[in-house]
Write an enzyme that holds these catalytic residues in place. Sequence first.
Site, PDB file in Angstrom:
ATOM      1  N   ARG A   1      33.348-104.123  50.295  1.00  0.00           N
ATOM      2  CA  ARG A   1      33.556-105.483  49.789  1.00  0.00           C
ATOM      3  C   ARG A   1      33.024-106.477  50.818  1.00  0.00           C
ATOM      4  O   ARG A   1      33.166-106.264  52.035  1.00  0.00           O
ATOM      5  CB  ARG A   1      35.049-105.746  49.558  1.00  0.00           C
ATOM      6  CG  ARG A   1      35.636-105.033  48.350  1.00  0.00           C
ATOM      7  CD  ARG A   1      35.183-105.678  47.027  1.00  0.00           C
ATOM      8  NE  ARG A   1      35.808-105.067  45.870  1.00  0.00           N
ATOM      9  CZ  ARG A   1      35.220-104.180  45.067  1.00  0.00           C
ATOM     10  NH1 ARG A   1      33.986-103.772  45.297  1.00  0.00           N
ATOM     11  NH2 ARG A   1      35.860-103.703  44.002  1.00  0.00           N
TER      12      ARG A   1
ATOM     13  N   HIS B   1      25.618-106.587  44.226  1.00  0.00           N
ATOM     14  CA  HIS B   1      26.848-105.867  43.861  1.00  0.00           C
ATOM     15  C   HIS B   1      26.629-105.003  42.610  1.00  0.00           C
ATOM     16  O   HIS B   1      27.342-105.136  41.606  1.00  0.00           O
ATOM     17  CB  HIS B   1      28.005-106.854  43.636  1.00  0.00           C
ATOM     18  CG  HIS B   1      29.353-106.210  43.764  1.00  0.00           C
ATOM     19  ND1 HIS B   1      30.443-106.843  44.285  1.00  0.00           N
ATOM     20  CD2 HIS B   1      29.785-104.978  43.423  1.00  0.00           C
ATOM     21  CE1 HIS B   1      31.490-106.034  44.263  1.00  0.00           C
ATOM     22  NE2 HIS B   1      31.104-104.883  43.741  1.00  0.00           N
TER      23      HIS B   1
HETATM   24  P1  NDP Z   1      40.122 -94.947  47.325  1.00  0.00           P
HETATM   25  O1  NDP Z   1      41.342 -95.778  47.232  1.00  0.00           O
HETATM   26  O2  NDP Z   1      40.057 -93.650  46.559  1.00  0.00           O
HETATM   27  O3  NDP Z   1      39.853 -94.571  48.861  1.00  0.00           O
HETATM   28  C1  NDP Z   1      39.943 -95.511  49.882  1.00  0.00           C
HETATM   29  C2  NDP Z   1      39.698 -94.812  51.203  1.00  0.00           C
HETATM   30  O4  NDP Z   1      39.699 -95.789  52.241  1.00  0.00           O
HETATM   31  C3  NDP Z   1      40.776 -93.779  51.549  1.00  0.00           C
HETATM   32  O5  NDP Z   1      40.210 -92.667  52.166  1.00  0.00           O
HETATM   33  C4  NDP Z   1      41.662 -94.545  52.535  1.00  0.00           C
HETATM   34  O6  NDP Z   1      42.354 -93.727  53.452  1.00  0.00           O
HETATM   35  C5  NDP Z   1      40.629 -95.375  53.242  1.00  0.00           C
HETATM   36  N1  NDP Z   1      41.242 -96.544  53.866  1.00  0.00           N
HETATM   37  C6  NDP Z   1      41.884 -97.567  53.284  1.00  0.00           C
HETATM   38  N2  NDP Z   1      42.354 -98.445  54.199  1.00  0.00           N
HETATM   39  C7  NDP Z   1      41.982 -97.934  55.403  1.00  0.00           C
HETATM   40  C8  NDP Z   1      42.179 -98.356  56.738  1.00  0.00           C
HETATM   41  N3  NDP Z   1      42.852 -99.483  57.034  1.00  0.00           N
HETATM   42  N4  NDP Z   1      41.673 -97.588  57.731  1.00  0.00           N
HETATM   43  C9  NDP Z   1      41.018 -96.440  57.457  1.00  0.00           C
HETATM   44  N5  NDP Z   1      40.792 -95.987  56.202  1.00  0.00           N
HETATM   45  C10 NDP Z   1      41.273 -96.733  55.190  1.00  0.00           C
HETATM   46  O7  NDP Z   1      38.886 -95.873  46.951  1.00  0.00           O
HETATM   47  P2  NDP Z   1      37.483 -95.484  46.297  1.00  0.00           P
HETATM   48  O8  NDP Z   1      36.819 -94.426  47.119  1.00  0.00           O
HETATM   49  O9  NDP Z   1      37.629 -95.209  44.849  1.00  0.00           O
HETATM   50  O10 NDP Z   1      36.699 -96.883  46.434  1.00  0.00           O
HETATM   51  C11 NDP Z   1      36.488 -97.440  47.720  1.00  0.00           C
HETATM   52  C12 NDP Z   1      35.977 -98.859  47.628  1.00  0.00           C
HETATM   53  O11 NDP Z   1      34.624 -98.891  47.219  1.00  0.00           O
HETATM   54  C13 NDP Z   1      36.652 -99.780  46.598  1.00  0.00           C
HETATM   55  O12 NDP Z   1      37.917-100.201  47.025  1.00  0.00           O
HETATM   56  C14 NDP Z   1      35.654-100.911  46.565  1.00  0.00           C
HETATM   57  O13 NDP Z   1      35.909-101.795  47.641  1.00  0.00           O
HETATM   58  C15 NDP Z   1      34.318-100.213  46.802  1.00  0.00           C
HETATM   59  N6  NDP Z   1      33.509-100.181  45.581  1.00  0.00           N
HETATM   60  C16 NDP Z   1      32.306-100.842  45.553  1.00  0.00           C
HETATM   61  C17 NDP Z   1      31.509-100.832  44.429  1.00  0.00           C
HETATM   62  C18 NDP Z   1      30.164-101.481  44.429  1.00  0.00           C
HETATM   63  O14 NDP Z   1      29.512-101.514  43.394  1.00  0.00           O
HETATM   64  N7  NDP Z   1      29.702-101.980  45.555  1.00  0.00           N
HETATM   65  C19 NDP Z   1      31.931-100.148  43.200  1.00  0.00           C
HETATM   66  C20 NDP Z   1      33.186 -99.470  43.332  1.00  0.00           C
HETATM   67  C21 NDP Z   1      33.936 -99.507  44.478  1.00  0.00           C
HETATM   68  P3  NDP Z   1      43.428 -92.632  52.932  1.00  0.00           P
HETATM   69  O15 NDP Z   1      42.602 -91.521  52.323  1.00  0.00           O
HETATM   70  O16 NDP Z   1      44.126 -92.208  54.156  1.00  0.00           O
HETATM   71  O17 NDP Z   1      44.302 -93.320  51.919  1.00  0.00           O
END
Ligand code: NDP
Length: 317
Positions: free
Chosen positions: A232, A280
Amino acid sequence: MNGPAAPSLATFVYKADPVRGQQWAEVFRKHAPDIEFRIWPDIGAPANVRFLAAWEPPDRIGERFPQLEVLFSSGVGVDQFDLQALPAHLPVVRMVEPGIVQGMVEYVTRAVLDLHRDMPQYRRQQQQGVWRPLPVRPANQRRVGVLGLGSLGQAVLRQLQGLGFACAGWSRSRHTLAGVDCFAGPGGLSQCLAHLDILVCLLPLTDATRGLLNADLFRQLPRGASLVHTGRGPQLATDDLLAALDSGQLAEAVLDVTDPEPLPGAHALWRHPKVQLTPHIASMTQAHSAALATIDNVRRFQAGQPMTGRVDRSRGY
Ligand code: NDP
């Protein structure tokens, strides 16, 4: 004598792009005829609304829809929701569906291969009519690290591993992924960054990840590393990125997300020679598979089973 009134149908309201809404409507007609599917603003009786899928939910959602049982995000992230303003008991579910995963795998793989094979440099050389081969480095000597090991980060890593890259990943809690060097928590970040050639950001936007991609983080990467940012926009400190590119600390940046969006035409990122920008589009929910995934979650909810993509509101993702 009148018998008991027939129970009203549970209504599912869709409040996002109306064209995709029509595609959702078809899927619901075919696969969930017991649910009354409606597209905002034609919501029918508010008291019948049990499910709402929205990119941006309406305000005062609890008062408007007293029987609402689940709020679905029509996208992967929920950072566009004001989680504090939603009724505390209301489950919030983000979109996890195969179409969006495939799109992200394609986007990040293309970006990583482009950087790996020095394509930005060759494009600049072409503009100047320069024929100058650069050494070819095998993928197993190119280290790619993914921040975020969720549904998207893990799928991307599987593809990159298949291409032979040396892979690392970072998440909040510890993960074990075959063939991936996994790091966790704030303490694991610098270890993850220390040897990377290409850094991919696939983190959700939360208080903990806002501004994370900043000068301090760039300094922890080896000089000349590149960034692929598909998380993001507000996670990236843009001025720090421009400075890192100008100093050579970073070689290239591929950005699919910016802050703000749309990026104003005069913004320095548009014209920086080391930046590739897309608006995006890395990945988008596919209406058909998104509607099917949502119906599956409705069924899970009705059966008292855990829903896929349920947001932990205390973590913010
Ligand atoms: P998930 O919720 O499945 O995974 C998020 C991951 O980020 C998890 O591994 C989580 O850790 C980790 N995480 C979250 N907070 C932290 C932190 N503070 N420190 C370290 N690791 C952290 O999300 P998705 O994989 O489905 O999607 C990820 C992101 O991709 C979305 O939130 C969005 O921002 C972005 N996105 C962008 C798109 C685009 O077109 N550009 C389209 C779709 C998504 P843990 O495993 O320990 O919970």
